[in-house]
Write a protein that holds these residues in place. Structure first.
Motif, mmCIF file in Angstrom:
data_model
loop_
_atom_site.group_PDB
_atom_site.id
_atom_site.type_symbol
_atom_site.label_atom_id
_atom_site.label_comp_id
_atom_site.label_asym_id
_atom_site.label_seq_id
_atom_site.Cartn_x
_atom_site.Cartn_y
_atom_site.Cartn_z
ATOM 1 N N ASP A 123 -51.211 30.272 -52.146
ATOM 2 C CA ASP A 123 -50.558 29.272 -51.501
ATOM 3 C C ASP A 123 -49.903 29.561 -49.953
ATOM 4 O O ASP A 123 -49.956 28.775 -49.125
ATOM 5 C CB ASP A 123 -49.067 28.933 -52.413
ATOM 6 N N THR A 124 -49.658 30.884 -49.697
ATOM 7 C CA THR A 124 -49.028 30.967 -48.322
ATOM 8 C C THR A 124 -50.119 31.416 -47.393
ATOM 9 O O THR A 124 -51.389 31.945 -47.794
ATOM 10 C CB THR A 124 -48.112 32.277 -48.605
ATOM 11 N N ALA A 125 -49.760 31.417 -46.236
ATOM 12 C CA ALA A 125 -50.552 31.527 -45.056
ATOM 13 C C ALA A 125 -50.964 33.129 -45.052
ATOM 14 O O ALA A 125 -52.142 33.392 -44.802
ATOM 15 C CB ALA A 125 -49.874 31.086 -43.710
ATOM 16 N N ALA A 126 -49.916 33.954 -45.190
ATOM 17 C CA ALA A 126 -50.417 35.190 -45.045
ATOM 18 C C ALA A 126 -51.425 35.776 -46.193
ATOM 19 O O ALA A 126 -52.201 36.698 -46.018
ATOM 20 C CB ALA A 126 -49.008 36.146 -45.329
ATOM 21 N N ALA A 127 -51.168 35.188 -47.284
ATOM 22 C CA ALA A 127 -52.058 35.526 -48.611
ATOM 23 C C ALA A 127 -53.416 34.831 -48.352
ATOM 24 O O ALA A 127 -54.524 35.451 -48.724
ATOM 25 C CB ALA A 127 -51.378 35.028 -49.708
ATOM 26 N N ARG A 128 -53.388 33.818 -47.677
ATOM 27 C CA ARG A 128 -54.526 33.239 -47.421
ATOM 28 C C ARG A 128 -55.423 34.005 -46.374
ATOM 29 O O ARG A 128 -56.531 34.056 -46.358
ATOM 30 C CB ARG A 128 -54.576 31.700 -47.019
ATOM 31 N N ALA A 129 -54.705 34.407 -45.543
ATOM 32 C CA ALA A 129 -55.391 35.262 -44.291
ATOM 33 C C ALA A 129 -56.074 36.279 -44.940
ATOM 34 O O ALA A 129 -56.999 36.926 -44.414
ATOM 35 C CB ALA A 129 -54.383 35.647 -43.217
ATOM 36 N N ARG A 130 -55.269 36.972 -45.934
ATOM 37 C CA ARG A 130 -56.006 38.338 -46.548
ATOM 38 C C ARG A 130 -57.232 37.906 -47.470
ATOM 39 O O ARG A 130 -58.153 38.734 -47.366
ATOM 40 C CB ARG A 130 -54.970 38.714 -47.533
ATOM 41 N N VAL A 131 -57.304 36.707 -47.985
ATOM 42 C CA VAL A 131 -58.526 36.152 -48.475
ATOM 43 C C VAL A 131 -59.697 36.007 -47.559
ATOM 44 O O VAL A 131 -60.889 36.524 -47.508
ATOM 45 C CB VAL A 131 -58.369 34.932 -49.484
ATOM 46 N N LEU A 132 -59.287 35.358 -46.388
ATOM 47 C CA LEU A 132 -60.146 35.053 -45.443
ATOM 48 C C LEU A 132 -60.983 36.200 -44.747
ATOM 49 O O LEU A 132 -62.045 36.455 -44.262
ATOM 50 C CB LEU A 132 -59.571 34.282 -44.423
ATOM 51 N N VAL A 133 -60.177 37.422 -44.655
ATOM 52 C CA VAL A 133 -60.481 38.531 -43.812
ATOM 53 C C VAL A 133 -61.774 39.193 -44.593
ATOM 54 O O VAL A 133 -62.621 39.853 -44.009
ATOM 55 C CB VAL A 133 -59.498 39.403 -43.702
#
Length: 286
Positions: free
Chosen positions: A167-177
């Protein structure tokens, strides 16, 4: 109560319109009737198109211009209010169950349309993508995230590498990387389309991830990003936005995927055995 003829007309022609005019219709349907009651320029700005593009839409649909279109919206709104008042005054409390009966009929009709929209070739194609992907990620909006979560929970029993987008932007960024071409995103996006879903999906697509999009008849803004697009009707059960349709098509997708996974039955048996073993030592999760 009578169906709004303006909304019906907009919905019927949506798929046949040029991209710019479709953007206007999407704004109108997302915020109807309020989006129709401002200026033509304000409407065009919300749809990110030019005023002439918006003006062409209303002439194409048979109105003499935007003012004529607004008059039609206001006329039906006044009739709608009068009808609601008559219904309130004349309906006795003992007739209340009729409301749920009508809602049930609408829900049944919507479910029939949903199942008709999920053709065998479409389901087989999605099932193949789910079976072949390196990892599968489910994502949805404020309500459709429940369908995405259902997909993830069930699919994780059939194959490894399945997760819900956090849900959070930081967690989504870790997925995207770490995303790449072997990843598959399954997104559920319905009116009102979620900006957070769009932002994640576009970032994932820029990194090569593939997209299966489940959306409504008016199409999410992400439609042009999808490798496979599933359009569902959105007939409401009274005032309630229907989740039943999304879950139903998800179950069909899961059946199609399971038929293409040779070891899914063995995996499920192993999961059942492990669950039974752990049940003796740990409390059930909610």
């Amino acid at each position: 109560m009578a169906t709004d003829p303006v909304m019906t007309r907009l919905s019927e022609v949506y798929a046949e319109l040029p991209r710019g005019e479709r953007a206007i219709v999407r704004v109108l349907l997302d915020d109807y009737p309020f989006a129709a009651l401002g200026s033509l320029r304000a409407l065009a700005d919300r749809a990110q198109v030019s005023p002439p593009t918006a003006s062409r839409l209303f002439h194409r649909l048979g109105w003499d211009g935007f003012a004529d279109f607004q008059a039609a919206v206001r006329d039906h709104a006044r009739e709608h209010d009068r009808s609601r008042l008559r219904e309130f005054v004349t309906t006795a409390p003992r007739e209340e169950p009729a409301i749920t009966h009508r809602a049930a009929e609408e829900l049944r009709a919507g479910l029939d349309s949903t199942l008709a929209a999920a053709s065998e070739p479409l389901l087989a194609r999605i099932g193949g993508l789910l079976a072949e992907a390196g990892r599968v990620w489910g994502v949805g909006g404020s309500l459709s995230e429940l369908a995405a979560d259902y997909l993830v929970r069930q699919l994780a029993g059939l194959r490894p590498g399945v997760a819900r987008v956090p849900d959070t932007a930081a967690a989504r960024a870790r997925v995207l990387v770490d995303l790449g071409p072997s990843d598959l995103i399954v997104a559920y996006d319905f009116r009102r389309y979620a900006h957070s879903t769009a932002a994640f999906v576009r970032a994932a697509r820029s990194r090569g991830a593939r997209l299966v999009l489940v959306t409504d008849a008016w199409e999410s803004p992400l439609a042009d990003q999808a490798e496979v697009l599933v359009r569902l009707p959105r007939e409401a059960a009274g005032p309630i936005a229907p989740l039943t349709h999304e879950v139903a098509v998800t179950e069909l997708i899961l059946v199609a995927a399971a038929g293409l996974m040779a070891d899914s039955a063995e995996r499920l048996e192993t999961l059942d055995a492990l669950t039974a073993e752990l049940h003796h030592d740990l409390p059930d999760s909610p």
